[in-house]
Design a protein around this motif. Structure first.
Motif, mmCIF file in Angstrom:
data_model
loop_
_atom_site.group_PDB
_atom_site.id
_atom_site.type_symbol
_atom_site.label_atom_id
_atom_site.label_comp_id
_atom_site.label_asym_id
_atom_site.label_seq_id
_atom_site.Cartn_x
_atom_site.Cartn_y
_atom_site.Cartn_z
ATOM 1 N N ASP A 215 -35.898 40.647 -61.055
ATOM 2 C CA ASP A 215 -35.947 39.918 -59.642
ATOM 3 C C ASP A 215 -36.805 41.132 -58.858
ATOM 4 O O ASP A 215 -37.682 40.766 -57.809
ATOM 5 N N VAL A 216 -36.698 42.444 -59.082
ATOM 6 C CA VAL A 216 -37.594 43.120 -58.427
ATOM 7 C C VAL A 216 -39.053 43.119 -58.698
ATOM 8 O O VAL A 216 -39.832 43.365 -57.678
ATOM 9 N N VAL A 217 -39.371 42.795 -59.701
ATOM 10 C CA VAL A 217 -40.615 42.492 -60.089
ATOM 11 C C VAL A 217 -41.151 41.283 -59.412
ATOM 12 O O VAL A 217 -42.176 41.203 -58.794
ATOM 13 N N ALA A 218 -40.438 40.194 -59.216
ATOM 14 C CA ALA A 218 -40.699 39.345 -58.680
ATOM 15 C C ALA A 218 -41.118 39.526 -56.969
ATOM 16 O O ALA A 218 -41.906 38.922 -56.224
ATOM 17 N N ALA A 219 -40.227 40.461 -56.466
ATOM 18 C CA ALA A 219 -40.431 40.755 -55.045
ATOM 19 C C ALA A 219 -41.802 41.603 -55.069
ATOM 20 O O ALA A 219 -42.443 41.419 -53.900
ATOM 21 N N PHE A 220 -42.241 42.469 -56.045
ATOM 22 C CA PHE A 220 -43.430 42.948 -55.718
ATOM 23 C C PHE A 220 -44.523 41.909 -55.810
ATOM 24 O O PHE A 220 -45.345 41.921 -54.803
ATOM 25 N N ASN A 233 -36.187 44.856 -47.229
ATOM 26 C CA ASN A 233 -35.180 45.458 -48.085
ATOM 27 C C ASN A 233 -35.244 44.427 -49.349
ATOM 28 O O ASN A 233 -35.176 43.060 -49.134
ATOM 29 N N ILE A 234 -34.830 44.881 -50.735
ATOM 30 C CA ILE A 234 -34.999 44.025 -51.649
ATOM 31 C C ILE A 234 -33.509 44.486 -52.549
ATOM 32 O O ILE A 234 -33.152 45.676 -53.122
ATOM 33 N N GLY A 235 -32.554 43.560 -52.306
ATOM 34 C CA GLY A 235 -31.330 43.954 -52.894
ATOM 35 C C GLY A 235 -30.391 42.484 -52.820
ATOM 36 O O GLY A 235 -31.089 41.401 -52.642
ATOM 37 N N ARG A 281 -36.706 35.036 -45.785
ATOM 38 C CA ARG A 281 -37.311 34.554 -44.504
ATOM 39 C C ARG A 281 -38.972 34.441 -44.631
ATOM 40 O O ARG A 281 -39.867 33.498 -44.803
ATOM 41 N N ASP A 282 -39.492 35.817 -45.086
ATOM 42 C CA ASP A 282 -40.871 36.118 -44.932
ATOM 43 C C ASP A 282 -41.528 36.111 -46.203
ATOM 44 O O ASP A 282 -42.629 35.939 -46.300
ATOM 45 N N LEU A 283 -40.824 36.543 -47.361
ATOM 46 C CA LEU A 283 -41.551 36.645 -48.682
ATOM 47 C C LEU A 283 -41.005 35.325 -49.596
ATOM 48 O O LEU A 283 -41.610 35.125 -50.635
ATOM 49 N N GLY A 284 -40.011 34.775 -48.933
ATOM 50 C CA GLY A 284 -39.382 33.465 -49.979
ATOM 51 C C GLY A 284 -38.954 33.989 -51.289
ATOM 52 O O GLY A 284 -38.918 33.495 -52.127
ATOM 53 N N TRP A 285 -38.367 35.477 -51.225
ATOM 54 C CA TRP A 285 -37.587 36.012 -52.172
ATOM 55 C C TRP A 285 -36.361 36.119 -52.194
ATOM 56 O O TRP A 285 -35.788 36.406 -50.963
ATOM 57 N N THR A 286 -35.554 35.803 -53.162
ATOM 58 C CA THR A 286 -34.128 36.219 -53.302
ATOM 59 C C THR A 286 -33.628 36.610 -54.712
ATOM 60 O O THR A 286 -34.556 36.527 -55.816
#
Ligand SMILES: NC(=O)c1ccc[n+]([C@@H]2O[C@H](COP(=O)([O-])OP(=O)(O)OC[C@H]3O[C@@H](n4cnc5c(N)ncnc54)[C@H](O)[C@@H]3O)[C@@H](O)[C@H]2O)c1
Length: 312
Positions: A215-220, A233-235, A281-286
């Protein structure tokens, strides 16, 4: 598309490198191999053994490969080492980051920086903590990451860049070194596999926000895809106690894991969790991976002899 990944031979950086390569992105890795290992990287990857404190060497690599994006993960990550030698920690984690910001400026690249959430918000932060909480780190490691974020924001104002800092929770997953606080999942999985009793420092009620490395890789990758600069924040937003972790590891191992208790570590934060609503909201990441599933993957990785390749 060409990406420069600093710390690419590390735990998170090697998974990020794999993900970029599988998407067809060319990758150059900068790593001094202090904690990183070449065996984590696919054969033939463009690896430059460079220390990020070496301004000229970092700039030379950037000017040669001219990446569109720089993922900056190389760091001194040992919190206790940062307490013993704060100047060295700052030289790498602040000075090294400034070198990467200068290199990004020279070649017009966007920089995505691996910051910390868990070591930043301090003991009085509301849980889960969002990005508006004023950082109050408890160790030089967190202070240096905060300082590096300040330089990143300054570059955005001064030069109109769109650099990003991701404040990561406690990242866990295959390839993580089972040492230090961050490696607790790998340590517990190893104990469960060998039938040993893991040691819990304190009563085991202390909580962290454990976020799976995939999931962290997807956030990057999501952060690199947006022009917008900022801090996210990435959590998972959820607290998991050490005792709950042990239970999950026991479920993955198919047998109850019986810990032994030792004195609490002085200065250890009691609770931590990150509100990642802004990243959604901003990156479409969960954080998509449930903790049971992530821990089961770590257990399988340990059971299979901790291979340095694959594993997500
Ligand atoms: N693992 C976590 O839970 C977590 C949490 C928050 C933030 N982070 C951040 O994420 C990043 C990656 O962490 P990780 O867990 O993969 O750690 P890691 O130690 O596995 O990776 C760090 C990499 O950086 C390299 N490196 C260290 N100093 C260097 C230097 N001076 N020059 C060049 N290379 C250098 C190491 O050899 C290693 O390959 C770090 O910036 C860390 O602070 C990690």
């Amino acid at each position: 598309m060409h990406a420069l990944v600093t710390g690419g031979a590390g735990f998170i950086g090697s998974h990020l490198t794999d993900a970029l390569l599988s998407r067809g992105t060319a990758v150059t890795v900068i790593d001094n191999l202090s904690t990183g290992r070449t065996s984590r990287l696919p054969v033939g990857v463009d690896l430059r053994k460079v220390d990020i404190t070496d301004t000229d060497a970092v700039t030379a690599v950037a000017e040669e490969v001219r990446p569109q994006v720089i993922f900056h993960l190389a760091a001194q990550i040992d919190v206790r080492a940062s307490v013993e030698d704060p100047a060295r920690d700052a030289a790498i984690n602040i000075g090294g980051t400034i070198n990467l910001l200068q290199a990004a400026l020279a070649v017009g690249a966007k920089l995505v920086f691996a910051s910390t959430g868990g070591a930043l918000y301090g003991v009085r932060a509301p849980i889960p903590s969002d990005e508006r909480v004023l950082p109050a780190p408890e160790a030089p490691y967190g202070t240096a990451k905060y300082g590096a974020e300040q330089y990143l924001g300054l570059f955005n104002r001064l030069h109109g860049t769109g650099h990003t800092a991701l404040r990561l929770g406690n990242v866990y997953g295959p390839r993580q070194d089972p040492s230090g606080e961050a490696g607790v999942v790998a340590i517990f999985a190893g104990c469960a596999h060998r039938g040993q009793q893991p040691t819990i420092f304190g009563d085991g009620a202390q909580t962290r926000d454990y976020v799976y490395v995939g999931d962290v890789v997807a956030a990057f990758i999501a952060a690199a895809a947006t022009e917008r600069g900022g801090i996210w924040n990435i959590g998972t937003g959820r607290e998991t106690s050490v005792l709950e972790l042990i239970q999950h590891v026991g479920q993955a191992a198919g047998r109850a894991v019986d810990p032994v208790f030792a004195a609490a570590r002085p200065g250890e934060l009691q609770r931590s969790a990150l509100d990642a609503g802004a990243a959604r909201r901003d990156l479409g990441w969960t954080a998509a991976t449930p903790i049971e599933e992530g821990i089961a993957r770590v257990y399988t990785w340990v059971r299979d002899g901790q291979p340095e390749q694959g594993g997500l």
